[in-house]
Design an enzyme around this catalytic site. Structure first.
Site, short mmCIF file in Angstrom:
data_model
loop_
_atom_site.label_atom_id
_atom_site.label_comp_id
_atom_site.label_asym_id
_atom_site.label_seq_id
_atom_site.Cartn_x
_atom_site.Cartn_y
_atom_site.Cartn_z
CD1 TRP A 181 -2.53 1.97 1.55
CD2 TRP A 181 -3.29 0.34 0.21
NE1 TRP A 181 -3.78 2.33 1.10
CE2 TRP A 181 -4.26 1.36 0.28
CE3 TRP A 181 -3.55 -0.78 -0.58
CZ2 TRP A 181 -5.47 1.29 -0.42
CZ3 TRP A 181 -4.75 -0.85 -1.27
CH2 TRP A 181 -5.70 0.17 -1.18
CG ASP A 236 -1.41 11.98 -2.27
OD1 ASP A 236 -1.05 10.79 -2.39
OD2 ASP A 236 -2.26 12.49 -3.02
CD GLU A 239 -5.22 5.33 0.41
OE1 GLU A 239 -6.10 4.83 -0.28
OE2 GLU A 239 -4.90 4.89 1.53
CD GLU A 240 -3.71 8.49 -6.87
OE1 GLU A 240 -4.64 7.84 -7.36
OE2 GLU A 240 -3.51 9.69 -7.14
CD GLU A 465 -13.82 6.60 -3.78
OE1 GLU A 465 -13.64 6.06 -4.91
OE2 GLU A 465 -13.09 6.36 -2.80
C1 NOJ Z 1 -6.45 3.02 -3.99
C2 NOJ Z 1 -6.47 4.36 -3.33
O1 NOJ Z 1 -7.32 4.30 -2.26
C3 NOJ Z 1 -6.87 5.42 -4.30
O2 NOJ Z 1 -6.85 6.66 -3.69
C4 NOJ Z 1 -5.92 5.40 -5.44
O3 NOJ Z 1 -6.27 6.36 -6.38
C5 NOJ Z 1 -5.89 4.02 -6.08
N1 NOJ Z 1 -5.56 3.04 -5.08
C6 NOJ Z 1 -4.92 3.96 -7.23
O4 NOJ Z 1 -3.60 4.14 -6.76
C1 NOJ Z 2 -9.42 6.34 -1.49
C2 NOJ Z 2 -9.13 7.75 -1.15
O1 NOJ Z 2 -8.23 8.27 -2.09
C3 NOJ Z 2 -8.56 7.86 0.24
O2 NOJ Z 2 -8.38 9.21 0.58
C4 NOJ Z 2 -9.48 7.21 1.23
O3 NOJ Z 2 -8.88 7.24 2.50
C5 NOJ Z 2 -9.80 5.80 0.85
N1 NOJ Z 2 -10.24 5.72 -0.52
C6 NOJ Z 2 -10.87 5.20 1.76
O4 NOJ Z 2 -12.05 5.93 1.66
#
Ligand code: NOJ
Ligand code: NOJ
Length: 622
Positions: A181, A236, A239-240, A465
């Site tokens: 992750w 960030d 999560e990227e 979402e």
């Molecule tokens: C899962 C993350 O929660 C999401 O924010 C991200 O865009 C995707 N993975 C792709 O990296």
């Molecule tokens: C993806 C989002 O990008 C992230 O900010 C969030 O924490 C997770 N999904 C779970 O909702």
């Protein structure tokens, strides 16, 4: 009136003495009695709402229908009783019940903290405390306990002492998630601290210091993590990207400010208060560096190779809103010129890229997403980001109304020109026509962001979402808890409800004479200095040197060594990593205030790479 009935169902945020004036001024008539918040902890979402029409003439219509659904949807996703959260431990928030494409049946520290912030705000401020309210109190205590346990769960980011607090998500039975992750994510501990401190402050105000003290160990662990790590990179909020990130720094800054105050209120050692406020000053100084003065927006990430236009910055502004700070641009308050310019550029970046936004004029609201380059799930609008735009605008209107004026600078001029083509920079008092024209235009604009989300909310009121950029159909995770929380906070802002202040008022940026952040250290490593030196009683050995940590050669800011292994003196400090600097040992006599410098040449050393440690053993230059 209908609307007030509705708002009674919402979480009603109370008024602290400090903002009483403001809140009274800005609230729409609140004379109507408040209704009890329904206890909806086990409610099922898809109930009788499905017969309601899906087209709304106004934000008000949508809010009336959606507010109770959002509240129920939020509570349904919290264990152990939430109807969608079976298997989640007490106080654990699931991100969404969706188990595939995407699987969000996990608990993210960020989402959970933001969700519980809305619950704490509601609980700590609702006028009446009756038995249905005690369910909220139980939930909050469950949350606090669960988080204290999660801090101890060893996970791929580390353990409690080695970085484990930066782990972004856990399984809903509170075991570690072992998959790969984007980790660590350093906003989590900051957001959790903000939520827990809000609760602790309320306990202190209600003669419950003993309960507040039970929260302190959890809070302190997070604060120490933030104080020690805020200047390190991490992933960030999306999560990227691994870099520094505006949202992360802004929330860390707020956490440290609130932490410094709470440490004092709970009679912790002064050194703790000092540590948190020093690091808060540093973080605030660093926060300024995200501002892109040429293009007039906030560059949300220092890495990642994107434009940097990102809901990251809009969310940061609303989640660090402090009504007592007015339109301060240092903390990027919602109505600050920088945050408004940024908001316009952010919104405009989605006009051309989503089919559902086509055909809207420049000053009309459109659906917004995380950032224009987004490709996750094909890159769609998000409910929570579109609500965030409305919320920033409502927060701004509340502050202008309370201060009785608004100010237009060269930075915010393009934002305001959307609502009055030939408006100029200047101060506009609330009794002027220009003020009326601008604020009513801005209110209508804000309302339209609410109705856009309304247009793409399905009959049963559930909020996923995202919704598809081509046809507005809900997509990605269903019943996203954060979507519901974002609806609730936007609806409260619509009603002019403002949050409690957190200490943003009157903050100054501390810079040195070159205009650089004072002691803003960047990547750090450790160094141990050792020297053998015989001294007489009253004399102490210090180091003065060419870096800020060694006082920039100023003996008044030199650092004292410890004689615990006399005649060996030693000390360990953090210094900028991989940096060459020079220094000298000096002796200061406590009795005569005299200073003796060792002879030339200076000592010179290069520090270790980030996070590592080294030792230097020196001999005194006679
Ligand atoms: C899962 C993350 O929660 C999401 O924010 C991200 O865009 C995707 N993975 C792709 O990296
Ligand atoms: C993806 C989002 O990008 C992230 O900010 C969030 O924490 C997770 N999904 C779970 O909702």
């Amino acid at each position: 009136m209908v609307f007030l009935n509705l708002i009674s169902l919402l979480f009603i945020v109370g008024v602290s003495p400090a903002v009483g004036q403001l809140t009274n001024d800005v609230r729409h008539s609140n004379a109507c009695k408040r209704f009890k918040l329904q206890s909806t902890m086990s409610s099922d979402l898809a109930t009788s709402h499905s017969q309601l029409p899906i087209l709304f003439n106004s934000a008000n219509d949508y809010i009336q229908r959606e507010a109770p659904i959002a509240q129920a949807g939020l509570l349904a996703n919290i264990g152990p009783k939430g109807s969608q959260a079976s298997g989640a431990a007490p106080g654990i928030v699931i991100a969404s019940p969706s188990t595939s494409n995407p699987n969000y049946l996990y608990s993210w520290t960020r989402d959970a903290a933001l969700v519980f912030k809305t619950i704490v705000d509601h609980y700590t401020s609702s006028a009446s405390k009756d038995s249905s309210e005690s369910e909220f109190r139980t939930l909050i205590d469950d949350y606090a306990y669960a988080q204290s346990q999660l801090q101890e769960v060893e996970n791929p980011s580390g353990n409690i002492a080695t970085g484990g607090l930066g782990e972004p998500k856990f399984n809903i039975d509170m075991t570690a998630f072992q998959g790969s992750w984007g980790r660590p994510q350093r906003d989590g501990p900051a957001l959790r601290v903000i939520t827990l401190i809000t609760y602790a402050n309320w306990l202190l105000d209600h003669s419950n210091a003993s309960h507040a003290k039970t929260l302190w160990p959890t809070i302190q662990l997070d604060l120490d993590y933030v104080a020690d790590n805020w200047n390190k990179t991490g992933f960030d909020l999306w999560e990227e990207i691994s870099s520094s990130s505006f949202w992360t720094t802004a929330t860390q800054h707020r956490a440290l400010r609130q932490g410094a105050t709470l440490a004092k209120d709970l009679d912790q050692e002064d050194s703790l208060t000092q540590k948190y406020s020093t690091q808060a000053d540093n973080a605030l100084c660093f926060l300024q560096s995200y501002w892109n003065a040429d293009a007039s927006y906030i560059t949300s990430n220092t890495g990642g190779g994107r434009s940097g236009i990102d809901a990251n910055s809009v969310l940061a502004s609303i989640h660090t809103f402090d009504p007592s700070a007015g339109c301060d641009a240092t903390t990027f308050q919602p109505c600050s010129d920088k945050a408004l310019s940024n908001l316009k550029i952010y919104v405009d970046s989605f006009r051309g890229i989503y089919a559902i936004n086509k055909g809207f004029a420049q000053r009309e609201a459109v659906a917004t997403g995380r950032y224009p380059e987004d490709v996750y799930m094909e890159g769609n609008p998000w409910y929570l980001t579109t609500f965030a735009v409305a919320e920033q605008l409502y927060d701004s209107l509340s502050v202008w109304d309370a201060q009785g004026s608004l100010q237009i600078t060269l930075i915010s001029l393009p934002f305001f020109q959307q609502f009055s083509a030939d408006v100029q920079t200047g101060d506009y008092k609330s009794d002027t026509e220009a003020y009326e024209e601008l604020t009513s235009g801005i209110r209508a604009f804000a309302d339209d962001f609410i109705t856009i989300n309304g247009r793409y909310t399905p009959d049963n009121g559930s909020l996923a979402e995202q919704y598809k950029k081509d046809n507005g159909e809900p997509t990605s995770a269903r019943d996203l808890t954060w979507s519901y929380a974002s609806a609730i906070t936007a609806f409260l802002a619509y009603d002019g409800v403002v949050p409690l202040p957190w200490g943003a008022q009157g903050l100054q940026i501390r810079t040195n004479s070159d205009g650089h952040c004072m002691a803003n250290p960047g990547p750090m490593s450790e160094i141990v200095f050792k020297i053998e030196k015989n001294t007489v009683f009253g004399e102490n050995v210090y180091i003065a040197g060419s870096i800020g940590q060694l006082g920039n050669w100023d003996p008044a800011h030199a650092v004292k060594l410890d004689p615990k292994d006399y005649p060996y003196w030693s000390m360990q400090i953090e210094v900028p990593a991989s940096t060459t600097f020079s220094y000298k040992y000096i002796i200061q006599d406590e009795n005569s205030d005299s200073i003796t410098w060792e002879n030339d040449p200076n000592h010179e050393v290069t520090s270790s790479p980030e996070g590592q440690s080294s030792t230097v053993s020196d001999t005194w230059h006679n």
